[in-house]
Design a protein around this motif. Structure first.
Motif, PDB file in Angstrom:
ATOM      1  N   ALA A  69      42.888-111.255  55.183  1.00 29.10           N
ATOM      2  CA  ALA A  69      44.115-110.965  55.917  1.00 29.10           C
ATOM      3  C   ALA A  69      44.844-112.259  56.275  1.00 29.10           C
ATOM      4  N   THR A  70      46.160-112.141  56.479  1.00 29.98           N
ATOM      5  CA  THR A  70      46.984-113.284  56.860  1.00 29.98           C
ATOM      6  C   THR A  70      47.128-113.321  58.380  1.00 29.98           C
ATOM      7  N   PRO A  71      46.847-114.447  59.011  1.00 35.81           N
ATOM      8  CA  PRO A  71      46.936-114.508  60.484  1.00 35.81           C
ATOM      9  C   PRO A  71      48.380-114.460  60.962  1.00 35.81           C
ATOM     10  N   PRO A  72      48.641-113.886  62.147  1.00 34.31           N
ATOM     11  CA  PRO A  72      49.984-113.923  62.722  1.00 34.31           C
ATOM     12  C   PRO A  72      50.366-115.341  63.146  1.00 34.31           C
ATOM     13  N   ARG A  73      51.637-115.541  63.434  1.00 36.33           N
ATOM     14  CA  ARG A  73      52.140-116.892  63.725  1.00 36.33           C
ATOM     15  C   ARG A  73      51.472-117.507  64.947  1.00 36.33           C
ATOM     16  N   GLN A  74      51.162-116.705  65.958  1.00 39.94           N
ATOM     17  CA  GLN A  74      50.588-117.228  67.203  1.00 39.94           C
ATOM     18  C   GLN A  74      49.066-117.061  67.260  1.00 39.94           C
ATOM     19  N   ALA A  75      48.423-116.952  66.124  1.00 41.36           N
ATOM     20  CA  ALA A  75      46.965-116.791  66.115  1.00 41.36           C
ATOM     21  C   ALA A  75      46.287-118.037  66.670  1.00 41.36           C
ATOM     22  N   PRO A  76      45.200-117.874  67.420  1.00 36.74           N
ATOM     23  CA  PRO A  76      44.515-119.030  68.018  1.00 36.74           C
ATOM     24  C   PRO A  76      43.681-119.796  67.001  1.00 36.74           C
ATOM     25  N   VAL A  77      43.309-121.010  67.384  1.00 32.37           N
ATOM     26  CA  VAL A  77      42.386-121.832  66.597  1.00 32.37           C
ATOM     27  C   VAL A  77      40.987-121.652  67.188  1.00 32.37           C
ATOM     28  N   LEU A  78      40.038-121.367  66.336  1.00 29.74           N
ATOM     29  CA  LEU A  78      38.658-121.126  66.770  1.00 29.74           C
ATOM     30  C   LEU A  78      37.773-122.287  66.348  1.00 29.74           C
ATOM     31  N   LEU A  79      37.062-122.857  67.307  1.00 29.69           N
ATOM     32  CA  LEU A  79      36.068-123.895  67.021  1.00 29.69           C
ATOM     33  C   LEU A  79      34.694-123.245  66.977  1.00 29.69           C
ATOM     34  N   VAL A  80      34.004-123.374  65.843  1.00 33.01           N
ATOM     35  CA  VAL A  80      32.653-122.833  65.689  1.00 33.01           C
ATOM     36  C   VAL A  80      31.663-123.982  65.773  1.00 33.01           C
ATOM     37  N   ARG A  81      30.859-123.979  66.810  1.00 33.12           N
ATOM     38  CA  ARG A  81      29.804-124.977  66.933  1.00 33.12           C
ATOM     39  C   ARG A  81      28.608-124.585  66.068  1.00 33.12           C
ATOM     40  N   SER A  82      27.738-125.532  65.803  1.00 37.10           N
ATOM     41  CA  SER A  82      26.604-125.297  64.900  1.00 37.10           C
ATOM     42  C   SER A  82      25.789-124.090  65.340  1.00 37.10           C
ATOM     43  N   GLY A 140      41.755-113.067  59.279  1.00 36.77           N
ATOM     44  CA  GLY A 140      43.158-113.168  59.656  1.00 36.77           C
ATOM     45  C   GLY A 140      43.398-113.139  61.146  1.00 36.77           C
ATOM     46  N   ARG A 141      42.353-113.258  61.936  1.00 41.60           N
ATOM     47  CA  ARG A 141      42.494-113.230  63.394  1.00 41.60           C
ATOM     48  C   ARG A 141      42.680-114.628  63.985  1.00 41.60           C
ATOM     49  N   PHE A 142      42.507-115.651  63.143  1.00 37.86           N
ATOM     50  CA  PHE A 142      42.583-117.026  63.635  1.00 37.86           C
ATOM     51  C   PHE A 142      43.431-117.868  62.690  1.00 37.86           C
ATOM     52  N   ALA A 143      44.216-118.768  63.291  1.00 38.57           N
ATOM     53  CA  ALA A 143      45.038-119.668  62.478  1.00 38.57           C
ATOM     54  C   ALA A 143      44.167-120.643  61.703  1.00 38.57           C
ATOM     55  N   ALA A 144      43.046-121.022  62.289  1.00 34.97           N
ATOM     56  CA  ALA A 144      42.102-121.927  61.644  1.00 34.97           C
ATOM     57  C   ALA A 144      40.734-121.725  62.281  1.00 34.97           C
ATOM     58  N   VAL A 145      39.705-121.975  61.500  1.00 35.36           N
ATOM     59  CA  VAL A 145      38.328-121.951  61.998  1.00 35.36           C
ATOM     60  C   VAL A 145      37.768-123.339  61.752  1.00 35.36           C
ATOM     61  N   THR A 146      37.595-124.102  62.821  1.00 33.10           N
ATOM     62  CA  THR A 146      37.231-125.509  62.689  1.00 33.10           C
ATOM     63  C   THR A 146      35.785-125.751  63.097  1.00 33.10           C
ATOM     64  N   GLN A 147      35.356-126.998  62.926  1.00 32.70           N
ATOM     65  CA  GLN A 147      34.022-127.413  63.322  1.00 32.70           C
ATOM     66  C   GLN A 147      34.129-128.645  64.226  1.00 32.70           C
ATOM     67  N   PRO A 148      33.066-128.997  64.926  1.00 35.68           N
ATOM     68  CA  PRO A 148      33.128-130.170  65.808  1.00 35.68           C
ATOM     69  C   PRO A 148      33.595-131.414  65.063  1.00 35.68           C
ATOM     70  N   GLY A 149      34.491-132.165  65.704  1.00 35.81           N
ATOM     71  CA  GLY A 149      35.054-133.360  65.085  1.00 35.81           C
ATOM     72  C   GLY A 149      36.439-133.146  64.525  1.00 35.81           C
ATOM     73  N   SER A 150      36.888-131.878  64.484  1.00 35.88           N
ATOM     74  CA  SER A 150      38.221-131.591  63.954  1.00 35.88           C
ATOM     75  C   SER A 150      39.289-132.099  64.927  1.00 35.88           C
ATOM     76  N   ARG A 151      40.429-132.509  64.381  1.00 36.58           N
ATOM     77  CA  ARG A 151      41.538-132.977  65.215  1.00 36.58           C
ATOM     78  C   ARG A 151      42.387-131.830  65.759  1.00 36.58           C
ATOM     79  N   LEU A 152      42.198-130.635  65.207  1.00 40.00           N
ATOM     80  CA  LEU A 152      42.935-129.488  65.716  1.00 40.00           C
ATOM     81  C   LEU A 152      42.409-129.098  67.095  1.00 40.00           C
TER      82      LEU A 152
END
Length: 206
Positions: A40-53, A102-114
């Protein structure tokens, strides 16, 4: 002196001759990588999710396939194993799954600049075949935190839950060597658990 050394070596050589001649057993390796059906495509205001190990519960650090025997004991098949440690593989599958949701604008990991709006913490608490019950089971313990919108501060707990998935096993599997059928069922069970994770995160944000 030479004769004495020969006498001392005789028992050692005799001991070597009684070592068991074990046949070579090739290691089977399996992939633990369930994929979310559809993207799915995320909406414009979708949050950024940080997934820790993703942590591994005691006993799940190794790669061997785990099964529950009829008497309730956990057996590990050391010649049948995952390509990567199961918690690492589950974490990678989780990231792909949540990004495809599609629920998140990005799914990042520790160390990301987002800058993350939400923080995900989890633990793989179960991943085992249960031949006597005819099922494979996977379960994760989940904690979702909301980061303060104004910058650094104490995160707020949004939800904490356990996500479990199950998949059927064919009858007659050996708990000590469950094989590729069990590996496929365990991957399917993890996929169902990841679907429960997605549902739980969505409900927490409503």
């Amino acid at each position: 002196m030479t004769a004495r050394r020969a006498v001392l070596l005789l028992p050692l050589l005799a001991g070597c001759s009684v070592l068991p001649n074990r046949p070579y057993q090739e290691t089977q390796r399996f992939s633990l990588s369930p994929e979310r059906p559809g993207r799915a495509t995320p909406p414009r205001q979708a949050p950024v999710l940080l997934v820790r190990s993703l942590r591994a519960a005691p006993g799940l650090e190794g790669r061997g396939l785990r099964s529950l025997t009829a008497d309730g004991q956990v057996a590990t098949a050391y010649w049948q194993e995952w390509v990567a440690p199961p918690a690492d593989a589950a974490e990678e599958a989780l990231r792909r799954w949540l990004l495809a949701s599609g629920r998140f604008a990005a799914v990042t990991q520790p160390g990301s600049r987002l800058r993350a709006n939400l923080v995900f913490e989890g633990e793989l608490i179960r991943l085992q075949a249960e031949p006597a019950a005819g099922r494979a089971v996977a379960a994760l313990s989940i904690l979702l935190l909301a980061e303060p919108p104004s910058g650094p501060g104490e995160a707020r707990i949004l939800v904490q839950f356990t996500a479990e998935g199950r998949a059927p096993l064919p009858p007659g599997l050996d708990p000590r060597a469950p094989g590729p059928e069990a590996a496929a069922a365990l991957s399917a069970a993890l996929g169902e658990a990841l679907g429960r994770v997605e549902e739980g995160l969505a409900a927490a944000r409503r």
